[in-house]
Scaffold this motif. Structure first.
Motif, short mmCIF file in Angstrom:
data_model
loop_
_atom_site.label_atom_id
_atom_site.label_comp_id
_atom_site.label_asym_id
_atom_site.label_seq_id
_atom_site.Cartn_x
_atom_site.Cartn_y
_atom_site.Cartn_z
N GLY A 1 58.53 68.40 28.48
CA GLY A 1 59.56 68.67 29.50
C GLY A 1 59.90 70.15 29.50
O GLY A 1 61.03 70.54 29.79
N THR B 1 59.36 72.61 31.35
CA THR B 1 59.77 73.30 32.59
C THR B 1 61.19 72.92 33.01
O THR B 1 61.70 73.45 33.99
CB THR B 1 58.81 72.91 33.74
OG1 THR B 1 58.75 71.47 33.79
CG2 THR B 1 57.42 73.48 33.52
N SER C 1 54.99 67.42 33.62
CA SER C 1 54.24 66.48 34.46
C SER C 1 53.03 67.20 35.07
O SER C 1 52.90 68.42 34.96
CB SER C 1 55.15 65.94 35.56
OG SER C 1 55.32 66.92 36.56
N SER D 1 53.35 70.48 37.05
CA SER D 1 53.52 71.80 36.43
C SER D 1 52.29 72.27 35.64
O SER D 1 52.30 73.39 35.10
CB SER D 1 54.70 71.78 35.46
OG SER D 1 55.85 71.36 36.10
N SER E 1 62.33 66.35 26.19
CA SER E 1 63.43 66.21 27.15
C SER E 1 62.81 66.07 28.54
O SER E 1 62.80 67.00 29.34
CB SER E 1 64.39 67.40 27.09
OG SER E 1 65.55 67.09 27.85
N THR F 1 59.56 58.68 30.28
CA THR F 1 58.51 59.46 29.58
C THR F 1 58.63 59.26 28.07
O THR F 1 57.63 59.06 27.38
CB THR F 1 58.65 60.97 29.94
OG1 THR F 1 58.58 61.09 31.35
CG2 THR F 1 57.57 61.80 29.30
N MET G 1 67.84 70.20 36.55
CA MET G 1 67.67 71.21 37.61
C MET G 1 68.23 70.70 38.94
O MET G 1 68.83 71.45 39.70
CB MET G 1 66.18 71.52 37.81
CG MET G 1 65.57 72.29 36.68
SD MET G 1 66.19 73.98 36.63
CE MET G 1 65.06 74.68 35.44
P1 A2P Z 1 58.03 68.86 35.84
O1 A2P Z 1 58.77 70.15 35.98
O2 A2P Z 1 56.55 69.05 35.81
O3 A2P Z 1 58.49 67.78 36.80
P2 A2P Z 1 65.07 68.33 34.38
O4 A2P Z 1 65.84 67.41 33.49
O5 A2P Z 1 65.61 69.72 34.37
O6 A2P Z 1 64.89 67.79 35.75
O7 A2P Z 1 63.60 68.42 33.72
C1 A2P Z 1 62.78 67.31 33.48
C2 A2P Z 1 61.56 67.74 32.70
O8 A2P Z 1 60.77 66.57 32.45
C3 A2P Z 1 60.63 68.69 33.46
O9 A2P Z 1 60.03 69.57 32.56
C4 A2P Z 1 59.60 67.73 34.06
O10 A2P Z 1 58.37 68.32 34.35
C5 A2P Z 1 59.44 66.77 32.89
N1 A2P Z 1 58.82 65.52 33.31
C6 A2P Z 1 59.24 64.66 34.27
N2 A2P Z 1 58.40 63.61 34.37
C7 A2P Z 1 57.44 63.79 33.43
C8 A2P Z 1 56.28 63.06 33.04
N3 A2P Z 1 55.94 61.90 33.61
N4 A2P Z 1 55.50 63.57 32.05
C9 A2P Z 1 55.83 64.74 31.46
N5 A2P Z 1 56.90 65.48 31.79
C10 A2P Z 1 57.71 65.02 32.77
#
Ligand code: A2P
Length: 330
Positions: A9, A11, A37, A40, A72, A77, A163
């Motif tokens: 997580g 990003t 995900s 990114s 996070s 996930t 975000m």
């Molecule tokens: P991504 O930026 O590629 O969507 P926030 O709580 O600020 O919204 O951040 C959620 C974090 O969890 C982001 O880094 C997002 O990546 C990541 N994320 C969401 N879904 C997945 C997934 N299926 N696998 C890995 N990371 C995920």
């Protein structure tokens, strides 16, 4: 020797803060892997002067000898990938709600129950942001005066919703419709965080109630909560009403908090000194003030507790757990 560390997580709102806190605290990193995900994959993120490529999180992502992973990336996930990581010998510190109430998973705030780290089986849960700051203030008082009942009322920043929450406030000020929250958050407040449950409470309220009991090892505590989203970017504020078993002197309560780890006492009403989100933003401590006797009960107090929800409420607490892990185990 450093640690082979993954951030899942990377990003996101908390993921990026993990990196800031790791750098600030000089966490010993040998190798760093950043996951998010598929959206990114291929992006680069700079850490300590070096660019790292974000990889898509996959089932084989942990096949390369990763010691610790800070997650996070949401509960679904974590539900899927934390057990995969743990099965490969990686210790997961998970910021989502997925594992917090699992009886095989310790739920840890280093100032409160560091000893619980010892019985982990590959996953350690980081508590809910509002719960972390509350228990840092409550634990020393429980040790001294034995808490009977707690009433939580929270005023929570939009960054707690990631975000999307942050952007809803930025864009709402410009007059745009909300995307993350069910109502406008600009110039408003919303008494609704996470989903509603059958008992009429929100999931956020029940997290505070259940997690407090687990972290403090006090399943018998009587607790109720109302959690509210407010138009503040960073910093959760909480009005906490506490009833004790024992009688107390209010100055002793203040002294106890002043001398406890992780707490800054900010309580000088004659000079308008009390905690506020703008003072807590960017800090790792929990700020406590407005401490006064609850005159409606025999042994009660009110206090006002503020902390940076992305730091102590999420990233800092997780990194502190990782620090304890490397001190004790690796
Ligand atoms: P991504 O930026 O590629 O969507 P926030 O709580 O600020 O919204 O951040 C959620 C974090 O969890 C982001 O880094 C997002 O990546 C990541 N994320 C969401 N879904 C997945 C997934 N299926 N696998 C890995 N990371 C995920």
């Amino acid at each position: 020797m450093g640690v082979r560390l993954a951030v899942v997580g990377a990003t996101g709102m908390v993921g990026r803060k993990f990196l800031d806190v790791l750098k600030e605290r000089n966490f010993p990193i040998d190798k760093l892997y950043l996951f998010a995900s598929s959206k990114s994959a291929g992006k680069t993120i700079n850490f300590n002067g070096k660019d790292y490529v974000v990889e898509e999180l996959k089932e084989d992502s942990f096949d390369r000898g990763i010691d610790i992973a800070l997650f996070s990336a949401g509960a679904s996930t974590s539900l899927k990938f934390a057990p995969i990581a743990a099965s490969k010998g990686c210790v997961v510190v998970d910021n989502s709600s997925a594992w917090r109430m699992d009886e095989n998973v310790p739920l840890v705030v280093p100032e409160v129950n560091p000893e619980d780290i010892k019985w982990h089986k590959g996953i350690i849960a980081n508590p809910n942001c509002s719960t972390i700051q509350a228990v840092v203030a409550l634990k020393p008082l429980d040790d001294k005066f034995k808490i009977k009942r707690i009433i939580y009322s929270t005023y929570q920043a939009v960054s707690g919703a990631g975000m999307g929450g942050y952007e809803d406030l930025v864009n709402g000020i410009k007059g745009e419709a909300p995307k993350k929250f069910p109502h406008p958050i600009a110039y408003n407040l919303i008494p609704h965080i996470d989903v509603f449950l059958e008992n009429g409470y929100t999931k956020e309220e029940m997290k505070m109630i259940n997690e407090t009991k687990k972290i403090m090892h006090r399943p018998d505590l009587k607790i109720t909560a109302t959690t509210v989203r407010v138009p503040v970017f960073y910093g959760h504020s909480e009005s906490i009403n506490v009833e004790f078993e024992k009688s107390f002197d209010i100055n002793e309560v203040k002294e106890t908090l002043k001398n406890s780890k992780g707490i800054v006492l900010m309580d000088d009403v004659n000079n308008n000194v009390y905690p506020m989100p703008i003072l807590a933003e960017g800090k790792d401590e929990v700020f406590v003030g407005r401490i006064r006797r609850d005159e409606s009960v025999e042994n009660g107090i009110n206090m006002w507790v503020v902390a940076d929800n992305i730091r102590k409420g999420a990233a800092t607490n997780a990194v502190q757990i990782a620090e304890l892990l490397i001190k004790n185990i690796i």
